[in-house]
Write a protein that holds these residues in place. Structure first.
Motif, PDB file in Angstrom:
ATOM      1  N   LEU A   1      36.056  39.882  30.760  1.00  0.00           N
ATOM      2  CA  LEU A   1      35.016  39.730  31.780  1.00  0.00           C
ATOM      3  C   LEU A   1      35.320  40.582  33.010  1.00  0.00           C
ATOM      4  CD1 LEU A   1      34.419  35.888  31.511  1.00  0.00           C
ATOM      5  CD2 LEU A   1      32.998  37.722  30.592  1.00  0.00           C
ATOM      6  N   ALA A   2      36.592  40.697  33.368  1.00  0.00           N
ATOM      7  CA  ALA A   2      36.967  41.535  34.507  1.00  0.00           C
ATOM      8  C   ALA A   2      36.660  43.001  34.229  1.00  0.00           C
ATOM      9  CB  ALA A   2      38.452  41.352  34.832  1.00  0.00           C
ATOM     10  N   ARG A   3      36.946  43.450  32.993  1.00  0.00           N
ATOM     11  CA  ARG A   3      36.635  44.842  32.628  1.00  0.00           C
ATOM     12  C   ARG A   3      35.134  45.082  32.671  1.00  0.00           C
ATOM     13  NH1 ARG A   3      40.239  45.662  27.185  1.00  0.00           N
ATOM     14  NH2 ARG A   3      42.265  46.056  28.153  1.00  0.00           N
ATOM     15  N   ARG A   4      34.379  44.137  32.137  1.00  0.00           N
ATOM     16  CA  ARG A   4      32.933  44.300  32.107  1.00  0.00           C
ATOM     17  C   ARG A   4      32.354  44.375  33.522  1.00  0.00           C
ATOM     18  NH1 ARG A   4      29.998  39.833  28.768  1.00  0.00           N
ATOM     19  NH2 ARG A   4      31.318  40.776  27.169  1.00  0.00           N
ATOM     20  N   ALA A   5      32.872  43.504  34.402  1.00  0.00           N
ATOM     21  CA  ALA A   5      32.384  43.497  35.775  1.00  0.00           C
ATOM     22  C   ALA A   5      32.745  44.800  36.487  1.00  0.00           C
ATOM     23  CB  ALA A   5      32.961  42.304  36.530  1.00  0.00           C
ATOM     24  N   ALA A   6      33.957  45.342  36.178  1.00  0.00           N
ATOM     25  CA  ALA A   6      34.405  46.561  36.850  1.00  0.00           C
ATOM     26  C   ALA A   6      33.629  47.786  36.388  1.00  0.00           C
ATOM     27  CB  ALA A   6      35.895  46.765  36.604  1.00  0.00           C
ATOM     28  N   THR A   7      33.259  47.824  35.120  1.00  0.00           N
ATOM     29  CA  THR A   7      32.610  49.015  34.576  1.00  0.00           C
ATOM     30  C   THR A   7      31.083  48.975  34.643  1.00  0.00           C
ATOM     31  OG1 THR A   7      32.681  48.051  32.347  1.00  0.00           O
ATOM     32  CG2 THR A   7      34.520  49.456  33.012  1.00  0.00           C
ATOM     33  N   SER A   8      30.532  47.741  34.670  1.00  0.00           N
ATOM     34  CA  SER A   8      29.079  47.621  34.594  1.00  0.00           C
ATOM     35  C   SER A   8      28.423  47.077  35.853  1.00  0.00           C
ATOM     36  CB  SER A   8      28.691  46.715  33.414  1.00  0.00           C
ATOM     37  OG  SER A   8      29.259  47.203  32.221  1.00  0.00           O
ATOM     38  N   GLY A   9      29.254  46.643  36.833  1.00  0.00           N
ATOM     39  CA  GLY A   9      28.665  46.085  38.051  1.00  0.00           C
ATOM     40  C   GLY A   9      27.974  44.783  37.757  1.00  0.00           C
TER      41      GLY A   9
END
Length: 289
Positions: free
Chosen positions: A272-280
């Motif tokens: 979830l952290a990766r998704r938030a960082a890459t996709s806003g």
């Protein structure tokens, strides 16, 4: 992380050995005192300046809860089967996930809630309330895990403002006098080789913390979390060789359930952290996550 895990396992063994001669409160005090002495050269390697902080009241609360957690955990290692004490301490990440919802306002969705529930089933398997094997001492270990979860939340809050070295420094500075107070009520001077166990206790504890911090800095939580759980078999092996303790099938079964739940939670948090960082905003957690 493997080095850190080995150091923490060795620290647990030192606690058990020292418990034969000293009270839990004294062991906690000397662990903090010697731990601070070993830590100072690492904290001040760039110059002997006192770290500054504007959060001293929060440190007082964090350290008071931390000392209470330490006393519970050390008592459990000294009085319960070591494998059981360590296995129950792994409830901390589960409880921290719950605490983050109510204290930090974090969003935890169905998948991670399910992992928390499954992990708590593992706790029940170990504790076995209502059975002849149930021990009230296991509640002390669980109390320590709950307090550790609160400490983890407070560290997260402190880290928003202060650097990691500042947090570690003030934690030890407050831990030493706070742990001395209860130790004075049961004070007796360590004798002979007990001093060596206490010295090693401080060294292993500080070494484990330093390696753990370094591991989290250069690696991912989801990859490191399974390695950190190597502490359980290491402690179980040491308990069998040194004290003739063999873990029960219930401890092993419950520990496996708890570890699986923790690994899944750590994996989901990284995803979830990766998704938030890459996709806003578009990468926000979807229902069920």
């Amino acid at each position: 992380m493997l080095g850190s895990t080995t150091f923490f396992a060795a620290m647990a063994v030192m606690i058990r050995i020292a418990s034969a001669d000293l009270s839990t409160a004294q062991i906690a005090f000397f662990r903090n005192l010697f731990g601070l002495l070993f830590l100072l050269p690492f904290l001040f390697r760039g110059g002997w300046r006192l770290p500054r902080t504007a959060q001293l009241p929060r440190y007082l609360v964090r350290c008071a809860i931390g000392v209470a957690s330490m006393l519970c955990g050390f008592w459990a290692l000294g009085n319960l089967p070591m494998a059981q004490a360590v296995a129950l301490s792994y409830a901390t990440p589960l409880l921290a996930t719950v605490a983050a919802v109510f204290i930090l306002g974090e969003t935890v969705r169905m998948r991670r809630w399910s992992a928390v529930v499954i992990g708590m089933v593992g706790v029940l398997v170990i504790v076995r309330p209502g059975s002849e094997a149930f021990s009230a001492g296991s509640l002390v270990a669980l109390g320590g895990a709950l307090l550790s979860a609160l400490v983890a939340i407070q560290i997260k809050q402190l880290s928003r403002v202060d650097a990691a070295d500042t947090i570690v420094f003030y934690t030890y500075v407050f831990w030493v006098p706070m742990s001395l107070l209860p130790a004075l009520f049961a004070w007796q001077w360590p004798q002979g080789i007990t001093w060596l166990w206490l010295l090693l206790l401080g060294a292993f504890g500080t070494g484990g913390q330093l390696l753990w911090t370094r591991a989290l800095k250069i690696g991912e939580v989801s990859a490191l979390q399974p390695i950190s759980f190597m502490q359980l078999p290491l402690v179980a092996l040491a308990a069998w060789l040194l004290f003739g303790e063999a873990p029960t099938q219930w401890t092993l079964m419950g520990a496996g359930i708890i570890l699986g739940a923790n690994i899944y939670i750590a994996h989901r948090e990284v995803q979830l952290a990766r998704r938030a960082a890459t996709s806003g905003p578009a990468g926000a957690a979807k229902p069920g996550e």
